[in-house]
Design a protein around this motif. Structure first.
Motif, PDB file in Angstrom:
ATOM      1  N   GLY A  29     -35.280 -15.601  82.005  1.00 35.60           N
ATOM      2  CA  GLY A  29     -34.679 -15.638  83.340  1.00 35.60           C
ATOM      3  C   GLY A  29     -34.815 -17.024  83.922  1.00 35.60           C
ATOM      4  O   GLY A  29     -35.920 -17.470  84.241  1.00 35.60           O
ATOM      5  N   TYR A  30     -33.670 -17.723  84.016  1.00 34.43           N
ATOM      6  CA  TYR A  30     -33.694 -19.098  84.523  1.00 34.43           C
ATOM      7  C   TYR A  30     -33.223 -19.094  85.984  1.00 34.43           C
ATOM      8  O   TYR A  30     -32.221 -19.695  86.349  1.00 34.43           O
ATOM      9  CB  TYR A  30     -32.787 -19.983  83.644  1.00 34.43           C
ATOM     10  CG  TYR A  30     -33.014 -21.465  83.810  1.00 34.43           C
ATOM     11  CD1 TYR A  30     -34.049 -22.112  83.141  1.00 34.43           C
ATOM     12  CD2 TYR A  30     -32.184 -22.223  84.645  1.00 34.43           C
ATOM     13  CE1 TYR A  30     -34.257 -23.468  83.300  1.00 34.43           C
ATOM     14  CE2 TYR A  30     -32.392 -23.584  84.803  1.00 34.43           C
ATOM     15  CZ  TYR A  30     -33.422 -24.199  84.133  1.00 34.43           C
ATOM     16  OH  TYR A  30     -33.627 -25.545  84.288  1.00 34.43           O
ATOM     17  N   ASN A  32     -34.928 -18.745  90.277  1.00 33.96           N
ATOM     18  CA  ASN A  32     -35.765 -19.564  91.166  1.00 33.96           C
ATOM     19  C   ASN A  32     -37.034 -20.027  90.459  1.00 33.96           C
ATOM     20  O   ASN A  32     -37.318 -21.216  90.357  1.00 33.96           O
ATOM     21  CB  ASN A  32     -36.181 -18.741  92.386  1.00 33.96           C
ATOM     22  CG  ASN A  32     -35.023 -18.517  93.323  1.00 33.96           C
ATOM     23  OD1 ASN A  32     -34.316 -19.448  93.655  1.00 33.96           O
ATOM     24  ND2 ASN A  32     -34.813 -17.287  93.732  1.00 33.96           N
ATOM     25  N   GLN A  33     -37.819 -19.057  89.993  1.00 39.27           N
ATOM     26  CA  GLN A  33     -39.078 -19.410  89.326  1.00 39.27           C
ATOM     27  C   GLN A  33     -38.823 -19.926  87.916  1.00 39.27           C
ATOM     28  O   GLN A  33     -39.486 -20.864  87.462  1.00 39.27           O
ATOM     29  CB  GLN A  33     -40.009 -18.183  89.259  1.00 39.27           C
ATOM     30  CG  GLN A  33     -40.615 -17.794  90.578  1.00 39.27           C
ATOM     31  CD  GLN A  33     -41.584 -18.847  91.104  1.00 39.27           C
ATOM     32  OE1 GLN A  33     -42.275 -19.530  90.357  1.00 39.27           O
ATOM     33  NE2 GLN A  33     -41.625 -18.990  92.420  1.00 39.27           N
ATOM     34  N   ARG A  53     -28.787 -14.420  80.614  1.00 36.11           N
ATOM     35  CA  ARG A  53     -27.411 -13.973  80.359  1.00 36.11           C
ATOM     36  C   ARG A  53     -26.497 -15.182  80.465  1.00 36.11           C
ATOM     37  O   ARG A  53     -26.854 -16.188  81.076  1.00 36.11           O
ATOM     38  CB  ARG A  53     -26.999 -12.920  81.393  1.00 36.11           C
ATOM     39  CG  ARG A  53     -27.760 -11.625  81.223  1.00 36.11           C
ATOM     40  CD  ARG A  53     -27.174 -10.545  82.078  1.00 36.11           C
ATOM     41  NE  ARG A  53     -27.308 -10.840  83.510  1.00 36.11           N
ATOM     42  CZ  ARG A  53     -27.247  -9.915  84.462  1.00 36.11           C
ATOM     43  NH1 ARG A  53     -27.069  -8.657  84.128  1.00 36.11           N
ATOM     44  NH2 ARG A  53     -27.355 -10.232  85.745  1.00 36.11           N
ATOM     45  N   LEU A  84     -39.428 -13.713  84.137  1.00 32.96           N
ATOM     46  CA  LEU A  84     -39.027 -14.325  85.415  1.00 32.96           C
ATOM     47  C   LEU A  84     -37.643 -13.873  85.866  1.00 32.96           C
ATOM     48  O   LEU A  84     -36.820 -14.662  86.328  1.00 32.96           O
ATOM     49  CB  LEU A  84     -39.134 -15.852  85.307  1.00 32.96           C
ATOM     50  CG  LEU A  84     -40.588 -16.334  85.112  1.00 32.96           C
ATOM     51  CD1 LEU A  84     -40.657 -17.822  84.832  1.00 32.96           C
ATOM     52  CD2 LEU A  84     -41.458 -15.977  86.316  1.00 32.96           C
ATOM     53  N   PRO A  86     -35.765 -10.810  88.447  1.00 36.35           N
ATOM     54  CA  PRO A  86     -36.215 -10.119  89.674  1.00 36.35           C
ATOM     55  C   PRO A  86     -36.996  -8.838  89.361  1.00 36.35           C
ATOM     56  O   PRO A  86     -36.704  -8.142  88.376  1.00 36.35           O
ATOM     57  CB  PRO A  86     -34.897  -9.788  90.382  1.00 36.35           C
ATOM     58  CG  PRO A  86     -33.898 -10.736  89.818  1.00 36.35           C
ATOM     59  CD  PRO A  86     -34.321 -11.035  88.426  1.00 36.35           C
ATOM     60  N   ASP A  87     -37.950  -8.524  90.210  1.00 36.28           N
ATOM     61  CA  ASP A  87     -38.797  -7.342  89.997  1.00 36.28           C
ATOM     62  C   ASP A  87     -37.973  -6.066  89.827  1.00 36.28           C
ATOM     63  O   ASP A  87     -38.316  -5.213  89.013  1.00 36.28           O
ATOM     64  CB  ASP A  87     -39.764  -7.172  91.192  1.00 36.28           C
ATOM     65  CG  ASP A  87     -40.812  -8.289  91.221  1.00 36.28           C
ATOM     66  OD1 ASP A  87     -41.041  -8.919  90.167  1.00 36.28           O
ATOM     67  OD2 ASP A  87     -41.380  -8.534  92.291  1.00 36.28           O
ATOM     68  N   ILE A 137     -42.207 -20.723  96.674  1.00 38.63           N
ATOM     69  CA  ILE A 137     -40.839 -20.531  96.187  1.00 38.63           C
ATOM     70  C   ILE A 137     -40.558 -21.490  95.027  1.00 38.63           C
ATOM     71  O   ILE A 137     -41.208 -22.527  94.900  1.00 38.63           O
ATOM     72  CB  ILE A 137     -39.787 -20.736  97.301  1.00 38.63           C
ATOM     73  CG1 ILE A 137     -39.906 -22.136  97.903  1.00 38.63           C
ATOM     74  CG2 ILE A 137     -39.916 -19.676  98.367  1.00 38.63           C
ATOM     75  CD1 ILE A 137     -38.730 -22.505  98.780  1.00 38.63           C
ATOM     76  N   GLY A 138     -39.574 -21.120  94.204  1.00 38.08           N
ATOM     77  CA  GLY A 138     -39.314 -21.866  92.970  1.00 38.08           C
ATOM     78  C   GLY A 138     -39.073 -23.357  93.181  1.00 38.08           C
ATOM     79  O   GLY A 138     -39.654 -24.189  92.471  1.00 38.08           O
TER      80      GLY A 138
HETATM   81  P1  NDP Z   1     -34.410 -14.719  90.679  1.00 39.27           P
HETATM   82  O1  NDP Z   1     -33.714 -13.729  91.543  1.00 39.27           O
HETATM   83  O2  NDP Z   1     -34.257 -16.149  90.995  1.00 39.27           O
HETATM   84  O3  NDP Z   1     -34.035 -14.462  89.157  1.00 39.27           O
HETATM   85  C1  NDP Z   1     -32.841 -14.624  88.731  1.00 39.27           C
HETATM   86  C2  NDP Z   1     -32.915 -14.668  87.218  1.00 39.27           C
HETATM   87  O4  NDP Z   1     -32.984 -13.349  86.703  1.00 39.27           O
HETATM   88  C3  NDP Z   1     -31.727 -15.324  86.720  1.00 39.27           C
HETATM   89  O5  NDP Z   1     -32.061 -16.000  85.550  1.00 39.27           O
HETATM   90  C4  NDP Z   1     -30.836 -14.126  86.450  1.00 39.27           C
HETATM   91  O6  NDP Z   1     -29.939 -14.454  85.501  1.00 39.27           O
HETATM   92  C5  NDP Z   1     -31.826 -13.131  85.904  1.00 39.27           C
HETATM   93  N1  NDP Z   1     -31.372 -11.756  86.052  1.00 39.27           N
HETATM   94  C6  NDP Z   1     -31.082 -11.106  87.216  1.00 39.27           C
HETATM   95  N2  NDP Z   1     -30.702  -9.840  86.955  1.00 39.27           N
HETATM   96  C7  NDP Z   1     -30.755  -9.699  85.625  1.00 39.27           C
HETATM   97  C8  NDP Z   1     -30.497  -8.616  84.751  1.00 39.27           C
HETATM   98  N3  NDP Z   1     -30.124  -7.401  85.204  1.00 39.27           N
HETATM   99  N4  NDP Z   1     -30.621  -8.816  83.426  1.00 39.27           N
HETATM  100  C9  NDP Z   1     -31.008 -10.024  82.952  1.00 39.27           C
HETATM  101  N5  NDP Z   1     -31.290 -11.083  83.734  1.00 39.27           N
HETATM  102  C10 NDP Z   1     -31.168 -10.913  85.048  1.00 39.27           C
HETATM  103  O7  NDP Z   1     -35.938 -14.280  90.526  1.00 39.27           O
HETATM  104  P2  NDP Z   1     -37.196 -15.047  91.046  1.00 39.27           P
HETATM  105  O8  NDP Z   1     -37.329 -16.312  90.311  1.00 39.27           O
HETATM  106  O9  NDP Z   1     -37.178 -15.034  92.527  1.00 39.27           O
HETATM  107  O10 NDP Z   1     -38.328 -14.018  90.603  1.00 39.27           O
HETATM  108  C11 NDP Z   1     -38.791 -13.968  89.266  1.00 39.27           C
HETATM  109  C12 NDP Z   1     -40.213 -13.431  89.280  1.00 39.27           C
HETATM  110  O11 NDP Z   1     -41.030 -14.371  89.981  1.00 39.27           O
HETATM  111  C13 NDP Z   1     -40.373 -12.108  89.999  1.00 39.27           C
HETATM  112  O12 NDP Z   1     -41.366 -11.361  89.354  1.00 39.27           O
HETATM  113  C14 NDP Z   1     -40.860 -12.529  91.384  1.00 39.27           C
HETATM  114  O13 NDP Z   1     -41.599 -11.505  92.036  1.00 39.27           O
HETATM  115  C15 NDP Z   1     -41.738 -13.706  91.005  1.00 39.27           C
HETATM  116  N6  NDP Z   1     -41.986 -14.647  92.083  1.00 39.27           N
HETATM  117  C16 NDP Z   1     -40.936 -15.132  92.803  1.00 39.27           C
HETATM  118  C17 NDP Z   1     -41.166 -16.053  93.820  1.00 39.27           C
HETATM  119  C18 NDP Z   1     -40.016 -16.687  94.565  1.00 39.27           C
HETATM  120  O14 NDP Z   1     -40.271 -17.517  95.400  1.00 39.27           O
HETATM  121  N7  NDP Z   1     -38.766 -16.352  94.315  1.00 39.27           N
HETATM  122  C19 NDP Z   1     -42.523 -16.500  94.162  1.00 39.27           C
HETATM  123  C20 NDP Z   1     -43.534 -16.012  93.259  1.00 39.27           C
HETATM  124  C21 NDP Z   1     -43.266 -15.095  92.283  1.00 39.27           C
HETATM  125  P3  NDP Z   1     -28.452 -13.855  85.456  1.00 39.27           P
HETATM  126  O15 NDP Z   1     -28.124 -13.263  86.776  1.00 39.27           O
HETATM  127  O16 NDP Z   1     -27.719 -15.056  85.096  1.00 39.27           O
HETATM  128  O17 NDP Z   1     -28.575 -12.873  84.376  1.00 39.27           O
END
Ligand code: NDP
Length: 331
Positions: A29-30, A32-33, A53, A84, A86-87, A137-138
Motif C-alpha cells: 500500500g503506497y 499516506n504512510q 493496485r 499500509l 486503510p484499516d 501523518i504520512g
Molecule cells: P491510505 O488511505 O493512505 O492508504 C491508501 C493505500 O491503500 C493506497 O496504496 C491504496 O492503494 C491502498 N488501498 C486502499 N484500498 C485498497 C484495497 N481495497 N485493496 C488494496 N489496496 C488498497 O492509508 P494510510 O496510509 O492512512 O494508513 C495505512 C495504515 O497506517 C493504517 O493501518 C493506518 O491506521 C496507519 N496509520 C496511518 C496514519 C496516517 O496519518 N494516515 C498515522 C499512523 C498510522 P489503491 O487505492 O491504489 O489500491
C-alpha cells in the motif's frame, strides 16, 4: 504511575538495521504512510518492494523510483511485510491476498493496533506480528525523517513466533525514522484503545462543548457570526492546541492575558470532573476494551448508520449557522 520504555537514536546516525539484512522487506500500500515509509526505508539503506493496485498510487510509487506490483505477488516474496492499506480494508485484503503469501519465519508489521487487537486479522502460525505505528501523518513522517526532527512512534511485539520479533521491530522502526523522535514501547491494545478513546470520548466532548456554547450564546442574543468566530472560525483554538503541544497544557497560559488566565483557572478549579470521568471510563471499558464498538463497526449496516449520523450532524443548528456565516463571510 506507569512509565513506558523509550528507544532513541541519535539524529546523526540511524541505528542497527542488521536484523533486516538478507530479508526482503515490502511496503503493501503506497498511500499516506506507505509512500513515506518506503522512501524512508530506502534512504536508510533498505529498499523495499512495493505492492499496490495499478492506479494513481502505483503511478506515484513508480515516479519515486519503485516498481509497484500486485500486493499478493509482493507479499508472497517478502519476508517482512509492512501492512499500509486503510484499516477498513485490511481484514478482507489480508485474508484473500496477503495471508496466503505469508510463511513461517516471516514478519507482518502493522501500523495501527485496531485490527490485530480486535481479532480481525487471521495470520498463519509461525509468522511474527509486530507493530510500528508512527504518531504522525504520512507527509510529516517523510519530512521529519529528512530534517531529522523525528516523530513519536509506538512499537510492540504482538506475536513472537521466531524468537527474533523484537529485533525486527526495532530495525523497521529505525529504518522508517521512528527512533529519531523516540520509539515508545506500547501494545496493539494500548494503541487501539487510546486512539478510540480520543475519537469516542475526547473529541465528542470537545464538539459537544462547542455546540453547547453556541446554543446558549445565541439564546442570549449574540450573533452567529460573532459566536462562531470566537469559538473556532478564527482559528484561535488551533493556535492554542499548537502551543499546548509546544509549551505545555498550562505552560501556554502565559500567552493569554491575566484576565483570561484568572477566568480559565478559576473555572477549571470549580469544574466537577466526576461525571465526565465516569462517562469516559464507561466508553473505555464498556465500548472499547470489551470489543463492543469493534463488533458494531464490523456489521454491514454500520456504514449506513454513519451516513445517517453525518446527515443529522449537517442538519444541526450549529452546522446550519456555520454554513450561513461562511456564505456571508465568503469563507
Ligand atoms: P491510505 O488511505 O493512505 O492508504 C491508501 C493505500 O491503500 C493506497 O496504496 C491504496 O492503494 C491502498 N488501498 C486502499 N484500498 C485498497 C484495497 N481495497 N485493496 C488494496 N489496496 C488498497 O492509508 P494510510 O496510509 O492512512 O494508513 C495505512 C495504515 O497506517 C493504517 O493501518 C493506518 O491506521 C496507519 N496509520 C496511518 C496514519 C496516517 O496519518 N494516515 C498515522 C499512523 C498510522 P489503491 O487505492 O491504489 O489500491
Amino acid at each position: 504511575m506507569a512509565h513506558a520504555e523509550i528507544h532513541h537514536d541519535d539524529p546523526g546516525a540511524i541505528g542497527d538495521l542488521g536484523p533486516l539484512a538478507g530479508r526482503t522487506v515490502a511496503v503493501l500500500g503506497y498511500g499516506n504512510q506507505g509512500a513515506a515509509q518506503a522512501r524512508n526505508l530506502r534512504d536508510s539503506g533498505v529498499t523495499p518492494l512495493v505492492g499496490n493496485r495499478n492506479d494513481s498510487y502505483a503511478e506515484a510509487a513508480a515516479d519515486a523510483g519503485f516498481a509497484p506490483r500486485p500486493i499478493a505477488e509482493v507479499a508472497f516474496e517478502a519476508d517482512v511485510s509492512l501492512l499500509l492499506v486503510p484499516d477498513e480494508v485490511q481484514p478482507d485484503l489480508v485474508r484473500d491476498e496477503i495471508a496466503p503469501g505469508l510463511h513461517a519465519g516471516d514478519t507482518l508489521v502493522v501500523a495501527s493496533g485496531y485490527n490485530w487487537y480486535f481479532g480481525l486479522l487471521e495470520i498463519p502460525d509461525g509468522v511474527d506480528v509486530v507493530m510500528v505505528a508512527p504518531r504522525m501523518i504520512g507527509a510529516a513522517v517523510r519530512d521529519r525523517y529528512v530534517s531529522r526532527a523525528g516523530f513519536p512512534c509506538f512499537v510492540s511485539v504482538e506475536r513472537d513466533a521466531t524468537g527474533h520479533a523484537w529485533e525486527t521491530t526495532m530495525a523497521v522502526a529505525r529504518g522508517i525514522g521512528g527512533t529519531l523522535g523516540g520509539a515508545i514501547v506500547s501494545s496493539a491494545r494500548e494503541e487501539a484503545a487510546l486512539d478510540l478513546l480520543s475519537e469516542q470520548a475526547v473529541w465528542p466532548a470537545v464538539l459537544s462543548v462547542l455546540r453547547s456554547a453556541h446554543a446558549i450564546a445565541v439564546d442570549a442574543g449574540f450573533s452567529d457570526e460573532a459566536v462562531l468566530s470566537e469559538l473556532y472560525l478564527s482559528g484561535e483554538p488551533a493556535e492554542v492546541f499548537d502551543h499546548i503541544a509546544r509549551d505545555g497544557l498550562f505552560g501556554q497560559l502565559g500567552l493569554h492575558s491575566r484576565t483570561s488566565q484568572y477566568g480559565q483557572l478559576r473555572a477549571l478549579a470549580a469544574a466537577d470532573d466526576a461525571a465526565l470521568r465516569d462517562r469516559f471510563a464507561a466508553v473505555l471499558h464498556d465500548d472499547i476494551l470489551s470489543g463492543a464498538f469493534a463488533q458494531e463497526w464490523s456489521r454491514p449496516e454500520a456504514g449506513e448508520r454513519l451516513d445517517a449520523l453525518r446527515r443529522e450532524a449537517d442538519a444541526s443548528a450549529i452546522a446550519q449557522a456555520e454554513a450561513a456565516v461562511r456564505e456571508r463571510l465568503g469563507s
